[in-house]
Design a protein around this motif. Structure first.
Motif, mmCIF file in Angstrom:
data_model
loop_
_atom_site.group_PDB
_atom_site.id
_atom_site.type_symbol
_atom_site.label_atom_id
_atom_site.label_comp_id
_atom_site.label_asym_id
_atom_site.label_seq_id
_atom_site.Cartn_x
_atom_site.Cartn_y
_atom_site.Cartn_z
ATOM 1 N N ASP A 95 0.822 -1.215 0.000
ATOM 2 C CA ASP A 95 0.000 0.000 0.000
ATOM 3 C C ASP A 95 0.854 1.263 0.000
ATOM 4 N N LEU A 96 1.846 1.301 0.880
ATOM 5 C CA LEU A 96 2.658 2.512 0.998
ATOM 6 C C LEU A 96 3.487 2.746 -0.267
ATOM 7 N N SER A 165 -5.053 4.304 -2.225
ATOM 8 C CA SER A 165 -3.972 3.325 -2.415
ATOM 9 C C SER A 165 -3.911 2.280 -1.314
ATOM 10 N N PHE A 166 -4.545 2.547 -0.178
ATOM 11 C CA PHE A 166 -4.385 1.690 0.999
ATOM 12 C C PHE A 166 -5.522 0.671 1.081
ATOM 13 N N VAL A 191 -11.268 -2.218 13.556
ATOM 14 C CA VAL A 191 -9.898 -2.592 13.192
ATOM 15 C C VAL A 191 -9.474 -1.892 11.904
ATOM 16 N N ARG A 192 -10.363 -1.853 10.934
ATOM 17 C CA ARG A 192 -10.044 -1.154 9.691
ATOM 18 C C ARG A 192 -9.784 0.329 9.953
ATOM 19 N N ASN A 193 -10.578 0.925 10.803
ATOM 20 C CA ASN A 193 -10.379 2.336 11.113
ATOM 21 C C ASN A 193 -9.065 2.586 11.851
ATOM 22 N N SER A 194 -8.641 1.602 12.647
ATOM 23 C CA SER A 194 -7.396 1.780 13.394
ATOM 24 C C SER A 194 -6.196 1.880 12.458
ATOM 25 N N ILE A 195 -6.178 1.056 11.423
ATOM 26 C CA ILE A 195 -5.034 1.113 10.509
ATOM 27 C C ILE A 195 -5.161 2.312 9.578
ATOM 28 N N ARG A 196 -6.362 2.704 9.235
ATOM 29 C CA ARG A 196 -6.539 3.924 8.443
ATOM 30 C C ARG A 196 -6.023 5.143 9.199
ATOM 31 N N PHE A 197 -6.259 5.165 10.494
ATOM 32 C CA PHE A 197 -5.779 6.269 11.315
ATOM 33 C C PHE A 197 -4.253 6.332 11.305
ATOM 34 N N ARG A 198 -3.596 5.183 11.419
ATOM 35 C CA ARG A 198 -2.131 5.156 11.387
ATOM 36 C C ARG A 198 -1.595 5.661 10.057
#
Length: 227
Positions: A95-96, A165-166, A191-198
């Motif tokens: 993704d990155l 992209s993520f 959980v999805r929101n947690s990684i989106r926040f990061r």
């Protein structure tokens, strides 16, 4: 750069090693200007590791509660966590890299900038350095191949500045985390929101640090010299 003589030894035990690793990730997130391919490669490696491990272990710690430490006495849980760690990392790297390549193309000042070869080369170097970790499970190589394929087929002009992209890392975190399926289904949105926040923080850092014309100018010059 730390050497084996200067780097502090991590405490014994799997859980203690995790805590040591997370502290190291936090301390190692210094934001330097990215003016060449080496700087971009370092950013991809460090931020992918940071997001993957912080979100995976954060989810497990939240879900397990007071039993979190006890779980690391369970060999099957440790094995599953190690496998998850590597697969979530691959998804984060994928993704990155797509996001960074899109930013390079947008900020390059020309539509024919050699973004594809550069990003494929950087990821290939990262994966070659990583190899196939002994604790990554039997599906690691196939997943790494899918990362290569995604970059090779990427339409860099279609990448926009945002969450577009993520797409791989939120699903990988849900899929690979060693949590029973019924609980995962209940937790999925959080959980999805947690990684989106990061990733928000990572995108902000890349916007500040990336000097796209310099990175591509150096890459083009070196390619001419070696080509």
């Amino acid at each position: 750069m730390q050497t084996p003589d200067t780097e502090p030894s991590p405490p014994a035990g799997f859980f203690q090693r995790i805590l040591h690793r997370l502290r190291t990730l936090r301390l190692g997130r210094r934001l330097d200007p990215i003016r060449d391919a080496y700087g971009l490669e370092h950013f991809l490696k460090t931020r992918s590791s940071y997001v993957s491990q912080m979100t995976l272990y954060g989810y497990l710690r939240t879900r397990a509660g007071t039993r979190f430490i006890e779980l690391f006495d369970d060999d099957r849980f440790v094995e599953s966590t190690n496998i998850a760690k590597w697969h979530v990392w691959l998804a984060c790297l994928s993704d990155l890299s797509v996001y960074a390549g899109g930013m390079l193309r947008r900020n390059a000042g020309r539509a024919d900038a050699p973004v594809g070869p550069l990003m494929c080369g950087l990821v290939e170097a990262i994966l070659a350095e990583t190899g196939t970790p002994a604790d990554a499970g039997p599906e690691f190589a196939a997943h790494a191949g899918r990362v290569h394929a995604r970059l090779a087929l990427c339409d860099w002009n279609a990448q926009v500045d945002g969450e577009f992209s993520f797409s791989e890392s939120p699903s990988a975190l849900i899929y690979w985390a060693p949590v029973v399926d019924d609980l995962k289904q209940h937790d999925e949105e959080i959980v999805r929101n947690s990684i989106r926040f990061r990733w928000q923080e990572v995108r902000q850092d890349l916007r500040k640090a990336l000097d796209a014309p310099s990175v591509l100018a150096i890459e083009t010059t070196e390619g001419t010299r070696t080509g």
